[in-house]
Design an enzyme around this catalytic site. Structure first.
Site, short mmCIF file in Angstrom:
data_model
loop_
_atom_site.label_atom_id
_atom_site.label_comp_id
_atom_site.label_asym_id
_atom_site.label_seq_id
_atom_site.Cartn_x
_atom_site.Cartn_y
_atom_site.Cartn_z
N SER A 17 -15.68 -89.47 -32.81
CA SER A 17 -16.66 -88.38 -33.00
C SER A 17 -17.31 -88.57 -34.36
CB SER A 17 -15.94 -87.02 -32.97
OG SER A 17 -16.85 -85.97 -33.20
N TYR A 67 -9.13 -81.14 -35.11
CA TYR A 67 -9.97 -82.10 -34.37
C TYR A 67 -10.48 -83.20 -35.31
CZ TYR A 67 -13.93 -83.83 -31.65
OH TYR A 67 -14.82 -84.63 -30.98
P1 NAP Z 1 -14.51 -82.23 -21.61
O1 NAP Z 1 -15.70 -82.08 -20.75
O2 NAP Z 1 -13.68 -81.04 -21.91
O3 NAP Z 1 -13.60 -83.37 -20.97
C1 NAP Z 1 -12.35 -83.66 -21.49
C2 NAP Z 1 -11.64 -84.60 -20.55
O4 NAP Z 1 -10.35 -84.93 -21.11
C3 NAP Z 1 -11.39 -83.99 -19.18
O5 NAP Z 1 -11.55 -84.97 -18.19
C4 NAP Z 1 -9.94 -83.55 -19.26
O6 NAP Z 1 -9.37 -83.56 -17.96
C5 NAP Z 1 -9.35 -84.66 -20.13
N1 NAP Z 1 -8.10 -84.27 -20.80
C6 NAP Z 1 -7.91 -83.29 -21.72
N2 NAP Z 1 -6.61 -83.21 -22.06
C7 NAP Z 1 -5.97 -84.19 -21.36
C8 NAP Z 1 -4.62 -84.60 -21.25
N3 NAP Z 1 -3.64 -84.01 -21.96
N4 NAP Z 1 -4.30 -85.61 -20.40
C9 NAP Z 1 -5.27 -86.23 -19.68
N5 NAP Z 1 -6.57 -85.88 -19.74
C10 NAP Z 1 -6.92 -84.87 -20.55
O7 NAP Z 1 -14.91 -82.85 -23.05
P2 NAP Z 1 -16.15 -83.78 -23.45
O8 NAP Z 1 -17.15 -82.95 -24.15
O9 NAP Z 1 -16.56 -84.61 -22.32
O10 NAP Z 1 -15.43 -84.70 -24.56
C11 NAP Z 1 -14.83 -85.90 -24.18
C12 NAP Z 1 -14.46 -86.70 -25.43
O11 NAP Z 1 -15.61 -86.87 -26.23
C13 NAP Z 1 -13.42 -86.04 -26.32
O12 NAP Z 1 -12.57 -87.02 -26.88
C14 NAP Z 1 -14.27 -85.40 -27.40
O13 NAP Z 1 -13.58 -85.23 -28.60
C15 NAP Z 1 -15.36 -86.43 -27.54
N6 NAP Z 1 -16.61 -85.93 -28.14
C16 NAP Z 1 -17.39 -85.05 -27.44
C17 NAP Z 1 -18.58 -84.62 -28.03
C18 NAP Z 1 -19.54 -83.70 -27.29
O14 NAP Z 1 -20.55 -83.32 -27.89
N7 NAP Z 1 -19.30 -83.36 -26.05
C19 NAP Z 1 -18.93 -85.05 -29.31
C20 NAP Z 1 -18.09 -85.92 -29.98
C21 NAP Z 1 -16.93 -86.37 -29.38
P3 NAP Z 1 -8.21 -82.57 -17.49
O15 NAP Z 1 -8.43 -81.24 -18.15
O16 NAP Z 1 -8.35 -82.57 -16.00
O17 NAP Z 1 -6.93 -83.22 -17.92
#
Ligand code: NAP
Length: 261
Positions: free
Chosen positions: A143, A157
């Site tokens: 991130s 985070y």
């Molecule tokens: P999201 O829509 O909430 O998706 C998170 C994913 O991680 C889901 O598939 C969830 O599936 C899985 N997950 C969470 N806990 C888990 C566990 N204990 N075991 C296995 N799977 C798990 O989040 P997102 O926005 O797509 O973010 C995804 C990644 O990108 C993260 O690492 C986040 O820090 C990073 N990121 C996002 C942004 C942004 O703007 N969106 C910016 C910077 C970085 P289940 O709940 O089904 O397990």
């Protein structure tokens, strides 16, 4: 030669929605067989169905990446089924939004375990397999928050993502001689359901104003950066975190990119 990942076997964690779903779909479009991992079978199956209906090849493996046994089982199942593992893309993560003084130790630990400890738990079983192959791509979703910029309410985070950027450097040194690279993509603000829940429509519009590109990113923007790092052509890139943020971390002051308008 075009950049693609044709014929590669690729795991994507957190592929049941959001950025992980985007990465899995782009990996499939670019020719990989994709193993989607997450806790929710319902959501995971939905993504896999959609990839397979569009001519790709995907399966879902349920795994909680906080658990060592699940991480080992995920990697071992893939190697048993396909005979190899080319790409391990660990994207799953959580971003609890709380002031430090209100945050419980359980939330802190859960964030570090989900986002950072899992990098070690997933990398460890890959190493033996990839060393034997003399090739491999280990990828993480980091991130900009933590490594490049800071936000109140995201101390756990930010610490976890800073840890990922340190982990890739040390891991890349241990694995470089065997043709294994370890890299990350650091997204800026990317539209996902979880992210929209955090900021709301109005909050997202406000954030778009501080992005020189004038908008938030989409999940495929992260997917294509991952494809490059996962490709054979990126064999000399290791220990790096590529920022994909529409220029968000660049401005020296809030007006510096508005003066052109
Ligand atoms: P999201 O829509 O909430 O998706 C998170 C994913 O991680 C889901 O598939 C969830 O599936 C899985 N997950 C969470 N806990 C888990 C566990 N204990 N075991 C296995 N799977 C798990 O989040 P997102 O926005 O797509 O973010 C995804 C990644 O990108 C993260 O690492 C986040 O820090 C990073 N990121 C996002 C942004 C942004 O703007 N969106 C910016 C910077 C970085 P289940 O709940 O089904 O397990």
């Amino acid at each position: 030669m075009s950049i693609n990942i044709k014929g590669k076997i690729a795991i994507v964690t957190g592929a049941s929605r959001g950025i992980g779903e985007g990465i899995a779909k782009v990996f499939s479009t670019e020719g990989a067989t994709v193993i989607c991992a997450a806790r929710s079978t319902v959501d995971g199956d939905r993504v896999v169905k959609s990839i397979n209906q569009n001519g790709g090849s995907a399966i879902f493996i349920q795994a909680d990446i906080r658990l060592e046994a699940d991480c080992k089982r995920l990697i071992n199942t893939v190697v048993e089924k396909y005979g190899r593992l080319d790409i391990m893309c660990h994207n799953a993560g959580i971003y609890p939004d709380e002031l430090m003084e209100d945050m419980s130790i359980e939330t802190w630990d859960d964030t570090i375990n989900t986002n950072l400890r899992s990098c070690f738990l997933l990398t460890k079983p890959c190493v033996k397999v990839m060393r034997a192959q003399k090739s491999g791509r280990i990828l993480f979703t980091s991130s900009i928050t933590g490594p490049n910029v800071a936000q109140a309410r995201l101390a756990a985070y930010s610490s976890s993502k800073g840890g990922i950027n340190a982990f890739i450097k040390a891991a890349s040194l241990e694995l470089a001689k065997d043709g294994i690279t370890v890299n990350a993509v650091s997204p800026g603000n990317i539209v996902t359901e979880s992210m929209m829940k955090l900021y709301g429509e109005d909050g997202a519009k406000e954030i778009a104003k501080i992005v020189p590109a004038g908008k938030l990113g989409d999940t495929a923007d992260i997917g294509y950066a991952m494809v490059y790092l996962a490709s054979d052509q990126a064999k000399f890139v290791t220990g790096q975190a590529i920022v994909v943020d529409g220029g968000q971390i660049l401005p020296e002051d809030p007006d510096s990119f508005l003066r052109n308008e």
